[in-house]
Design an enzyme around this catalytic site. Sequence first.
Site, PDB file in Angstrom:
ATOM      1  N   SER A  43     -11.437  12.882 -17.359  1.00 43.69           N
ATOM      2  CA  SER A  43     -10.241  13.383 -16.672  1.00 43.69           C
ATOM      3  C   SER A  43     -10.176  14.896 -16.709  1.00 43.69           C
ATOM      4  O   SER A  43      -9.419  15.496 -15.959  1.00 43.69           O
ATOM      5  CB  SER A  43      -8.966  12.915 -17.375  1.00 43.69           C
ATOM      6  N   HIS A  79     -14.783   9.942 -10.775  1.00 43.77           N
ATOM      7  CA  HIS A  79     -13.456   9.932 -11.394  1.00 43.77           C
ATOM      8  C   HIS A  79     -12.512   9.020 -10.604  1.00 43.77           C
ATOM      9  O   HIS A  79     -12.190   9.296  -9.446  1.00 43.77           O
ATOM     10  CB  HIS A  79     -12.899  11.370 -11.457  1.00 43.77           C
ATOM     11  N   GLU A  96     -13.107  10.741  -7.043  1.00 43.92           N
ATOM     12  CA  GLU A  96     -13.644  12.098  -6.965  1.00 43.92           C
ATOM     13  C   GLU A  96     -15.086  12.068  -7.460  1.00 43.92           C
ATOM     14  O   GLU A  96     -15.359  11.512  -8.526  1.00 43.92           O
ATOM     15  CB  GLU A  96     -12.843  13.051  -7.850  1.00 43.92           C
ATOM     16  N   ASN A 106      -6.361  16.094 -11.020  1.00 45.21           N
ATOM     17  CA  ASN A 106      -5.753  16.460 -12.308  1.00 45.21           C
ATOM     18  C   ASN A 106      -5.481  17.958 -12.416  1.00 45.21           C
ATOM     19  O   ASN A 106      -4.563  18.371 -13.137  1.00 45.21           O
ATOM     20  CB  ASN A 106      -6.622  15.977 -13.470  1.00 45.21           C
TER      21      ASN A 106
HETATM   22  N1  3HC Z   1      -4.070  -4.919  -9.715  1.00 48.32           N
HETATM   23  C1  3HC Z   1      -3.890  -5.443  -8.498  1.00 48.32           C
HETATM   24  N2  3HC Z   1      -2.849  -5.118  -7.696  1.00 48.32           N
HETATM   25  C2  3HC Z   1      -1.926  -4.256  -8.189  1.00 48.32           C
HETATM   26  C3  3HC Z   1      -2.038  -3.691  -9.469  1.00 48.32           C
HETATM   27  C4  3HC Z   1      -3.170  -4.049 -10.244  1.00 48.32           C
HETATM   28  N3  3HC Z   1      -3.398  -3.546 -11.477  1.00 48.32           N
HETATM   29  N4  3HC Z   1      -0.985  -2.862  -9.661  1.00 48.32           N
HETATM   30  C5  3HC Z   1      -0.250  -2.909  -8.541  1.00 48.32           C
HETATM   31  N5  3HC Z   1      -0.809  -3.750  -7.644  1.00 48.32           N
HETATM   32  C6  3HC Z   1      -0.365  -4.063  -6.299  1.00 48.32           C
HETATM   33  C7  3HC Z   1       0.866  -4.933  -6.277  1.00 48.32           C
HETATM   34  O1  3HC Z   1       0.540  -6.281  -6.276  1.00 48.32           O
HETATM   35  C8  3HC Z   1       1.536  -4.508  -4.979  1.00 48.32           C
HETATM   36  O2  3HC Z   1       0.927  -5.150  -3.876  1.00 48.32           O
HETATM   37  P1  3HC Z   1       1.791  -5.457  -2.523  1.00 48.32           P
HETATM   38  O3  3HC Z   1       2.390  -4.151  -2.109  1.00 48.32           O
HETATM   39  O4  3HC Z   1       0.782  -5.959  -1.565  1.00 48.32           O
HETATM   40  O5  3HC Z   1       2.792  -6.454  -2.969  1.00 48.32           O
HETATM   41  C9  3HC Z   1       1.154  -3.038  -4.839  1.00 48.32           C
HETATM   42  O6  3HC Z   1       0.027  -2.825  -5.694  1.00 48.32           O
HETATM   43  C10 3HC Z   1       2.278  -2.163  -5.276  1.00 48.32           C
HETATM   44  O7  3HC Z   1       2.638  -2.506  -6.621  1.00 48.32           O
HETATM   45  P2  3HC Z   1       4.135  -2.781  -7.111  1.00 48.32           P
HETATM   46  O8  3HC Z   1       4.929  -3.418  -6.009  1.00 48.32           O
HETATM   47  O9  3HC Z   1       4.050  -3.484  -8.416  1.00 48.32           O
HETATM   48  O10 3HC Z   1       4.713  -1.367  -7.460  1.00 48.32           O
HETATM   49  P3  3HC Z   1       4.756  -0.053  -6.624  1.00 48.32           P
HETATM   50  O11 3HC Z   1       5.004  -0.280  -5.184  1.00 48.32           O
HETATM   51  O12 3HC Z   1       5.639   0.837  -7.406  1.00 48.32           O
HETATM   52  O13 3HC Z   1       3.260   0.514  -6.732  1.00 48.32           O
HETATM   53  C11 3HC Z   1       1.719   1.874  -7.844  1.00 48.32           C
HETATM   54  C12 3HC Z   1       2.656   0.703  -7.971  1.00 48.32           C
HETATM   55  C13 3HC Z   1       0.555   1.519  -6.898  1.00 48.32           C
HETATM   56  C14 3HC Z   1       1.174   2.149  -9.238  1.00 48.32           C
HETATM   57  C15 3HC Z   1       2.498   3.102  -7.241  1.00 48.32           C
HETATM   58  O14 3HC Z   1       3.675   3.300  -7.972  1.00 48.32           O
HETATM   59  C16 3HC Z   1       1.698   4.367  -7.274  1.00 48.32           C
HETATM   60  O15 3HC Z   1       0.884   4.635  -6.392  1.00 48.32           O
HETATM   61  N6  3HC Z   1       1.948   5.220  -8.297  1.00 48.32           N
HETATM   62  C17 3HC Z   1       1.227   6.479  -8.476  1.00 48.32           C
HETATM   63  C18 3HC Z   1      -0.052   6.194  -9.189  1.00 48.32           C
HETATM   64  C19 3HC Z   1      -0.858   7.443  -9.426  1.00 48.32           C
HETATM   65  O16 3HC Z   1      -0.487   8.549  -9.088  1.00 48.32           O
HETATM   66  N7  3HC Z   1      -2.042   7.255 -10.036  1.00 48.32           N
HETATM   67  C20 3HC Z   1      -2.905   8.341 -10.382  1.00 48.32           C
HETATM   68  C21 3HC Z   1      -2.652   8.740 -11.785  1.00 48.32           C
HETATM   69  S1  3HC Z   1      -3.687  10.068 -12.309  1.00 48.32           S
HETATM   70  C22 3HC Z   1      -5.079   9.330 -12.872  1.00 48.32           C
HETATM   71  O17 3HC Z   1      -5.205   8.134 -12.899  1.00 48.32           O
HETATM   72  C23 3HC Z   1      -6.186  10.237 -13.305  1.00 48.32           C
HETATM   73  C24 3HC Z   1      -6.507  10.096 -14.758  1.00 48.32           C
HETATM   74  O18 3HC Z   1      -7.614  10.942 -15.043  1.00 48.32           O
HETATM   75  C25 3HC Z   1      -5.352  10.447 -15.651  1.00 48.32           C
END
Ligand code: 3HC
Length: 325
Positions: free
Chosen positions: A155, A178, A190, A228
Amino acid sequence: MSSSASANAAELALRRQHQILDHLRGESHPEINPKTTISHIAIYGAGIMGSGIVQVAAQSGYQVTLWDVTQANIDSGIHAIRTSLSKIARKTGQPADWVQSILTRISSTTDQLAACASADLVIEAVVENLSIKQDLLSHLDTVAKPTCIFATNTSSLLVADVAAKLNDERRQRTVALHFFNPVAVMKLVEIAYMDGTDPALLALLKAWVLDIGKVPVLCRDTPGFIVNRLLVPYNIEARQLVERGDATIEDVDTAMKLGAGYPMGPFELMDMTGLDTGYHIMKAWYGAAPGLAKDPRFKPSPEMEQMISSGYLGRKSGRGYYVYD
Ligand code: 3HC
């Protein structure tokens, strides 16, 4: 090195970077079938990211071996994969044996060297600690096939640092791949490359990323790559707002969701990615990252140190900025 020699070296590096980008920009490389080069993938680390990468690779038809230190870690990773696949199967109306058919492509072991002996691609997603990553990769280098590609899901660290203990040939086949959390859902990967990276390797990895249903972006080997590098300062600003008493956690999250259209507020996001992940990134950048070291923005605050030492790591520990069942 004289100043004109170092200017020439810098110019050469820049020219090479432009060549890479010219070679790859906008090209979709339909002629490259990644499955002819990559069939077996070894993934190190069964945490949130490692298990997510195992899942998407297996879902796309690759044979994957998952390694972790303990069988308990592996079991927990496989459990997360099964849960995520079952969710997708329900949502997309897959046949009853779909989840199992994907799980059969996944093997697992606690034997570090055996996991990568026949791998074409190794992706490490172990703890964000430079010497652990360096030691792991240099250990794997002793048995991996000469053609095997090494990738880090770091990260925050530089690929050049993670690859520092590898021999020259392997280092030239080492990149960052990434992924983003939750891996099953987030479309981006990435690909970060070093100055000596072969453009043909990048073209292959771009094709591989597309083949697993993700979208690749390229970035030079710089701390935090693209996402990040932007996201960490944003999270820090959010924390400082709250630490100064300017706004509450809940109001900052609501503001960014409803005012900026982000799917999660910064505190919800930090809880999901893990406070320890953000903490390790800040410590690494504050300690030694080129252009960022000793930047006071990245010095973890006493409040953050306190949360980490209390074990408030976010969703995975049941408590972070919020409390989880
Ligand atoms: N596996 C399968 N499907 C999943 C899942 C998983 N682990 N998590 C969520 N889903 C699916 C759900 O089933 C749902 O599908 P649908 O819309 O077809 O019903 C869809 O994804 C949306 O999930 P939820 O309805 O439960 O919840 P949200 O609409 O709030 O979405 C989220 C959840 C996709 C996590 C959304 O909130 C999001 O995009 N958040 C931002 C995430 C982000 O920014 N990630 C990057 C972080 S930085 C990083 O990772 C880098 C590292 O180096 C730190």
